[in-house]
Design a protein around this motif. Structure first.
Motif, mmCIF file in Angstrom:
data_model
loop_
_atom_site.group_PDB
_atom_site.id
_atom_site.type_symbol
_atom_site.label_atom_id
_atom_site.label_comp_id
_atom_site.label_asym_id
_atom_site.label_seq_id
_atom_site.Cartn_x
_atom_site.Cartn_y
_atom_site.Cartn_z
ATOM 1 N N CYS A 215 4.625 1.543 -1.923
ATOM 2 C CA CYS A 215 3.818 2.201 -2.936
ATOM 3 C C CYS A 215 2.360 2.058 -2.531
ATOM 4 N N ALA A 216 1.497 2.652 -3.347
ATOM 5 C CA ALA A 216 0.076 2.641 -3.029
ATOM 6 C C ALA A 216 -0.404 1.224 -2.793
ATOM 7 N N GLY A 217 -1.072 0.978 -1.680
ATOM 8 C CA GLY A 217 -1.613 -0.336 -1.385
ATOM 9 C C GLY A 217 -0.584 -1.300 -0.825
ATOM 10 N N LEU A 218 0.701 -0.944 -0.919
ATOM 11 C CA LEU A 218 1.762 -1.804 -0.399
ATOM 12 C C LEU A 218 2.739 -0.970 0.420
ATOM 13 N N PRO A 219 2.314 -0.509 1.585
ATOM 14 C CA PRO A 219 3.244 0.294 2.386
ATOM 15 C C PRO A 219 4.452 -0.544 2.800
ATOM 16 N N GLY A 220 5.570 0.129 2.994
ATOM 17 C CA GLY A 220 6.782 -0.607 3.388
ATOM 18 C C GLY A 220 6.810 -0.790 4.891
ATOM 19 N N GLU A 693 3.902 2.301 -8.222
ATOM 20 C CA GLU A 693 4.619 1.030 -8.176
ATOM 21 C C GLU A 693 5.909 1.269 -7.388
ATOM 22 N N LYS B 8 -5.964 -10.028 2.759
ATOM 23 C CA LYS B 8 -6.183 -8.659 2.291
ATOM 24 C C LYS B 8 -7.525 -8.597 1.572
ATOM 25 N N TRP B 61 -8.855 -2.610 2.745
ATOM 26 C CA TRP B 61 -8.609 -1.361 2.014
ATOM 27 C C TRP B 61 -9.931 -0.875 1.465
ATOM 28 N N MET B 75 -3.982 -0.502 -7.784
ATOM 29 C CA MET B 75 -2.915 -0.500 -6.777
ATOM 30 C C MET B 75 -3.394 -1.162 -5.483
ATOM 31 N N TYR B 76 -4.704 -1.078 -5.264
ATOM 32 C CA TYR B 76 -5.228 -1.590 -4.001
ATOM 33 C C TYR B 76 -5.773 -3.014 -4.123
ATOM 34 N N ARG B 78 -4.491 -5.272 -6.207
ATOM 35 C CA ARG B 78 -3.448 -6.255 -6.506
ATOM 36 C C ARG B 78 -3.108 -6.963 -5.194
ATOM 37 N N ALA B 178 0.308 -6.356 2.062
ATOM 38 C CA ALA B 178 0.114 -4.977 2.478
ATOM 39 C C ALA B 178 -0.126 -4.901 3.959
ATOM 40 N N ASN B 195 11.673 -5.673 5.362
ATOM 41 C CA ASN B 195 11.592 -4.236 5.223
ATOM 42 C C ASN B 195 12.570 -3.530 6.133
#
Lengths: 996, 208
Positions: A215-220, A693, B8, B61, B75-76, B78, B178, B195
């Motif tokens: 998700c945004a800010g947390l790429p897989g 999310e 981060k 970021w 989102m960024y 967190r 991230a 992942n």
């Protein structure tokens, strides 16, 4: 052995002239002539050790209809079999046999033969037979030398090379690489035409389903996502490029399924098998292709296909073989043998043979046009394929598979058998080696009994997994997309195919919904199903996900019984009728399939099931192997050097706009806008849309994006479509202004930055999609409502929805019942939108000019608008939790007592609607009795078009018809509910209010 | 023995205060006079070597400063270990925006987050609207790091990032997740493997 391995490495268009074993001789940097003298100094020895290996020389020919025969010498390096346990050949050199090709041979001097090496030679050095040195050259690249002791094949090889050279000189004098060699020379392992067909579950599902969760800010897993999207791009782009406008060969396939209940054939099966003679309806359908299936019902077991027959105009026919007779018959039988012994041994072939004979007999005179192509039996399951004789040679390599899912999970009383056929279209001058299409047919017999639903779904998944074909040596190449894949002949599952057809028998007992459908069909009012089909397709994706099933317009195929208690149609009264015998299919986007018919055949009455048939036209693209390979190799080259872990530059994507304004957006009016996404960076880039999310939806309910992921080479661009569609699911909050039609979407560049897109529009509030209690509290037309706070207080609420009253009022004051197909024929969409606009703004409905009859289209639109309005309510008129109670009521008085339980708004709406329906039913009766007295004795002749007993015997009253349409709307099923309430019971409840 | 740590870092602040320029200077030691406004969130990495031999790798970021994208900022930030909140010394309103960001971070971000307040465009001191005293006083009250920088000249840029690197816990396990997939550090690897497993299962076309 060698021959077989080698052939598996060549395409079918090539043939092996001769094979010769030998050992390579490394070249020295110094003058060639000296090297041949082989004075074995120590230094040289070192070189020899490095460059010596066992080789296989193959003279390979290729026949082309235009340019005739040409050939090439292939040098394979043989890997030591002891290391891998099997023989592996790696293509090392290609010497095309053309003008400049030369093959020099010299006998080795026995004295100078370096016999101390491990040169494969005759067992002892005492034999007088000396080796030969062969030097191959194409006049351009460095010559290749090998030593061989295989004198016998040597002369054959020489002769073959000479012949091939002469043949090539005849056609052309140039020294170009033969085009057919290109794929061998480039990336032999990247051949798309020799990798197995893609898993249909992949090709029918967009790539974004296979990406890592992020998700945004947390790429897989960025690397994996990059690879997935890259591979998807390679595959689809190659296919799209060669299939831009391919010629197609239409293959007519008639599929049948019949659960014979252990009976031996005792009746003529021609109605089921044939459709060849006499059956007007089917003949007609052959001529007029039904348009591509619009209604898709992913069959959820226990749910019947709730679709309506489409009576759209016939579309253009694809090019098909001259005659309308099928090219292929695929017939599935279940319960061929019910005896106990059959479970343990299935040695007897009597039943199988009897049914085969019966099938051929059913073809009548045409029987001799066909021959058996393949068959497979597992206990009671039997699958047989007949092919038109002239097409026999186009089918290569039929494979069979079987899996038991019965007792102990392995016994064959339940389970599936399958056949995998490969069809190679007829070559044409422009497509000398057409790519073959793979057709897979599965005959499955799943668990019976109602409580077995879960078990049955489990069986489906189990069969899906375990039913395999192979090992398939024709797919020896490793996939370029997965270099780690083992290079042994793969086992292929049923989904690795271009077309997959499941014929399935799934005995059921008392699924609620099924009898309801019988009633519906009986009455010829299947339209009401329209209001259910979305839900039914959403419900239960546990089995047959991704499959398509044609609209069912035939009666249930189970359960029939002679001699016991049956109803007038012959159904067993103790078992609720059901569609237990189904034909489903799944097809690659590159192999379009049209289903022309889907029917049961009540004439065949020997079993407790009726046989079912389905006719398909499979439009097989005729694409040349070479074209695909060339394209695929070009594409592969453009990305082969890109390693996502070592990117030199950051991938950069740019959008032409970062905001999308949809301007005015109306309820249920999808509008689309496009943005162009361009790769402005120096390296290929993959992209995907991200949710905010993990595992959350990417877009709000009212927005769809396509595609949700993709891959772009540097400089390439793609158009991304954003579609806003406000439906009843999202309308409620938007109407009240509590939610705005505005959102931010995150487009993620894999291994790069995120792009934000803001989307929105001016939403035009509508009365559709609001709860009745909100509608009752509207101070004026909803368009003028200033937010939720402007609603009337509960105490001042109206007793009903003004909009609904307006609709019903209009319908009651116009002579609507005279209009044919009222509530059944859908109204014109733009008229409906116009009506909705009137309701939303409190404007007058379109007026009918003075003295004229009211416009039929307007009436239909009004009628449809009423149904759609009721269907759009977030909670049905009668709240879901009361449905079971209503369904249990069996007297008029009890039904009226229920009104005290309903919410007040519901009561008023219910009374208004039922009063209107009552009026319609009453008017119809009056008219019918008037017509009867008027028509008198001339009626007899008119009713001759009675096709089946069904329609005459049980023509429902107008009240019943109307109730069938309105019950599922007024008492709409709760999608979440565990067990849906019977529609028949709901209808009975509604009827209490409609009859005087 | 040298350690490599990974953190981060998120950049926040009003539009046009020079967040992207600051990152560009820090990561590539470059400066563009005309930069397009960031519409999204850019991801970059840069490593800082400390005197004790420790190297700190920042996963940066750089977020869009425009008001309409404000709802996406959480989102960024967190899981961010540190935040650089940037204002423009020639625009006093940008310090107000910075205060808002800091309040939001203190309320919603990870409680252990290290926040640095950064007054950019120090090369334009002639047009200064925010005094050093004012900003410094505010930073002290809130317990923030503070510095003035010029992305254009490069003054103070490396210093502020180095100062943050020094202040980050050198023993604690960094919370950053991230971008772990592209990080070579051992800390990030666990994330990768996890992942990969996820990807493998979701790759299986058979959802059985």
């Amino acid at each position: 052995m060698t021959d077989r391995v080698l052939r598996s490495l060549l395409r079918p268009s090539e043939f092996v002239r001769v094979i010769l074993e030998g050992r390579s001789v490394p070249r020295r940097e110094e003058a060639d002539s000296e090297a041949k003298e082989a004075d074995a100094t120590l230094d040289e020895k070192a070189v020899v050790d490095q460059g010596e290996y066992d080789v296989l020389l193959a003279v390979v020919g290729h026949l082309d209809k235009v340019t005739g025969e040409s050939g090439s010498v292939f040098i394979y390096r043989e890997e030591d079999p002891s290391s891998s346990g099997r023989r592996t050949l790696i293509l090392q050199h290609i010497f095309p046999i053309h003008k400049d090709f030369s093959l020099g041979i010299s006998q080795l001097d026995p004295q100078n033969d370096t016999a101390d090496g491990d040169v494969p030679r005759s067992p002892t050095t005492t034999l007088p037979d000396p080796g030969f040195s062969m030097e191959l050259s194409d006049g351009k690249s460095v010559p290749f030398t090998l030593v061989t002791y295989d004198k016998e094949h040597l002369s054959t090889a020489l002769l073959a090379c000479r012949n091939l050279r002469e043949a090539s000189l005849k056609h052309s004098s140039d020294t170009e690489f033969h085009p057919w060699l290109a794929p061998y020379a480039l990336h032999p392992s990247s051949w798309l035409s020799v990798i197995p067909p893609r898993d249909l579950r992949y090709s029918t599902q967009p790539a974004h389903h296979r990406l890592s969760s992020g998700c945004a800010g947390l790429p897989g897993d960025e690397i994996a996502d990059f690879m997935t999207l890259r591979d998807e791009w390679l595959y689809t782009k190659a296919q799209h490029t060669v299939q831009r406008d391919p010629a197609r060969q239409g293959l007519r396939v008639r599929v049948g399924t019949f659960n014979v209940n252990g009976k031996m054939p005792s009746q003529d099966l021609s109605a089921w098998i044939g459709g060849l003679s006499g059956d007007e309806q089917v003949q007609d359908e052959w001529k007029h292709l039904i348009p591509p299936i619009k209604e898709i019902s992913p069959l959820s077991l226990g749910e019947s296909g709730k679709t309506i027959p489409e009576t759209g105009p016939a579309t253009a026919e694809p090019p098909i073989h001259g005659s309308a007779d099928p090219d292929l018959f695929v017939l599935a039988f279940q319960e061929l043998d019910l005896s106990t012994e059959a479970l343990l041994y299935s040695t007897k072939t009597t039943r199988k043979d009897a049914w085969t004979t019966a099938v051929i007999a059913a073809l009548g005179d045409k029987g001799e046009l066909y021959e058996k192509l393949a068959s497979k039996q597992l206990v009671g399951m039997f699958l047989i394929v007949l092919v038109r004789k002239e097409l026999r040679s186009n089918f290569v390599g039929a494979r069979t598979g079987a899996v038991g899912a019965g007792i102990m999970g392995i016994m064959g009383n339940k389970g599936a058998v399958a056949l995998r056929l490969t069809y190679r279209p007829e070559p044409t001058p422009s497509t000398p080696i057409p790519i073959a299409a793979t057709l897979t047919f599965v005959n499955a017999h799943l668990a019976a009994f109602d409580e077995m639903l879960e078990r049955r779904n489990g069986d489906f998944r189990d069969i899906s997994r375990r039913l395999e074909f192979g090992p398939c040596a024709e797919y020896m190449w490793d996939s370029p997309l997965d270099p780690d894949a083992p290079s042994e002949p793969p086992m292929l599952n049923i989904y690795s195919s271009d077309l997959l057809v499941w014929m399935v028998s799934l005995p059921t007992g008392k699924d609620m919904s099924q009898i309801d459908i019988v009633m519906t069909c009986n009455q010829g009012v299947p339209t009401l199903l329209k209001f259910d089909q979305l839900k039914s397709s959403m419900r239960n994706k546990k089995a047959f996900e991704g499959f398509k099933e044609h609209t069912i317009s035939h009666l249930p195929t189970y359960r029939f019984q002679n001699g016991i208690l049956t109803d007038k149609l012959g159904y067993d009264m103790k078992r609720k009728p059901a569609w237990t015998d189904r034909v489903l299919h799944m097809t690659s986007p590159f192999v379009p399939v049209h289903q022309l018919s889907y029917a049961s055949h009540p004439e065949v009455s020997m079993s407790d099931h009726k046989p079912v048939s389905a006719d398909f036209i499979v439009e097989i693209p005729v694409v040349d192997t070479m074209d695909l390979e060339t394209v695929a190799n070009e594409l592969y080259k453009s990305i082969a050097s890109i390693d996502p872990e070592e990117l030199t530059d950051m991938p950069v994507l740019k959008l032409d706009e970062t905001t999308v304004d949809f301007e005015k957006v109306s309820y249920d009016r999808p509008t689309s806008k496009n943005l162009v996404l361009r790769n402005t960076g120096k390296v290929p880039a993959a992209f995907r849309f991200f949710p905010r999310e993990i595992e959350k939806p990417i877009t709000p309910e009212w927005l769809q994006i396509s595609p949700l992921a993709g891959f772009l080479l540097a400089g390439e661009d793609i158009s991304i479509t954003f579609t806003v569609h406000v439906t009843s699911k999202s309308a409620a909050t938007l109407n009240l202004g509590t939610a705005k039609l505005s959102t931010l979407i995150i487009l993620h560049t894999t291994l790069g930055q995120d792009l934000f897109i803001s989307l929105g529009g001016q939403y035009e509030s509508t009365c559709f999609g609001n709860s009745l209690s909100v509608l009752a509290r509207l101070p004026g037309p909803i368009r003028e409502l200033q937010g939720e706070d402007a609603l009337l207080p509960q105490a001042q609420a109206r007793n009903s929805s003004r909009e609904l009253m307006k609709l019903i009022g209009w319908l009651m004051s116009n002579d609507v019942d005279a209009v044919d197909g009222l509530f059944v024929t859908p109204g014109d969409e733009s008229l409906i939108a116009q009506i909705r606009e009137c309701l939303d703004t409190n404007a007058d409905f379109p007026a009918t000019p003075e003295g004229q009859d009211v416009d039929t289209n307007l009436v239909r639109a009004m009628a449809t608008a009423l149904l759609m309005f009721l269907d759009s309510l977030p909670e049905p008129v009668i709240p879901s939790h009361l449905h079971a109670h209503c369904a249990g009521i069996t007297s008029r008085d009890a039904a009226y007592e229920m009104l005290s339980v309903f919410p007040p708004v519901s009561v008023n709406v219910w009374i208004s609607v039922t009063a209107f329906l009552h009026l319609l039913a009453y008017q119809a009766e009056q008219r019918a009795s008037a017509a009867e007295t008027k028509a008198g004795d001339s009626a007899e002749e008119d009713s001759e078009d009675v096709r089946t007993a069904v329609e005459t015997d049980s023509t429902p009253s107008r009240a019943e018809q109307l109730a069938s349409i309105f019950a599922p709307v007024l008492l709409r099923d709760d999608i979440e509910a565990a067990a849906p309430v019977s529609l028949v019971d709901k209808r009975r409840f509604l009827l209490y209010f409609m009859q005087g | 023995m040298s350690k490599q740590l990974q953190f981060k870092l998120v950049l926040l602040g009003e539009s046009a205060v020079g967040k992207s320029s600051l990152v560009l200077r820090f990561v590539k030691d470059q400066f563009d006079d005309y930069r397009e406004s960031t519409i999204g969130a850019a991801f970059l990495t840069q490593t800082v070597a400390l005197d004790d031999g420790t190297t700190v790798k920042f996963e940066i970021w750089d977020t869009a400063g425009q008001e309409r994208y404000k709802s996406l900022a959480p989102m960024y930030y967190r899981n961010a270990n540190c935040a650089v909140v940037v204002y423009d010394i020639t625009q006093s309103s940008s310090l107000d925006k910075a205060r808002n960001w800091i309040r939001e971070l203190q309320r919603q971000a990870d409680p252990s987050i290290i926040i640095a307040l950064c007054g950019n465009k120090s090369d334009l001191a002639a047009r200064r609207q925010v005094t050093q005293e004012e900003a410094q006083k505010y930073a002290e009250e809130e317990g923030l790091m503070w510095a003035e920088t010029s992305a254009k000249s490069g003054d103070g840029v490396a210093d502020i990032f180095t100062a943050i690197a020094k202040k980050l816990p050198t023993t604690a396990q960094p919370a950053a997740r991230a971008g772990a997939a592209r990080a070579g550090a051992a800390t990030g690897r666990a994330g990768v493997d996890l992942n990969k497993q996820n990807a493998a299962t979701s790759n299986d076309p058979c959802n059985c």
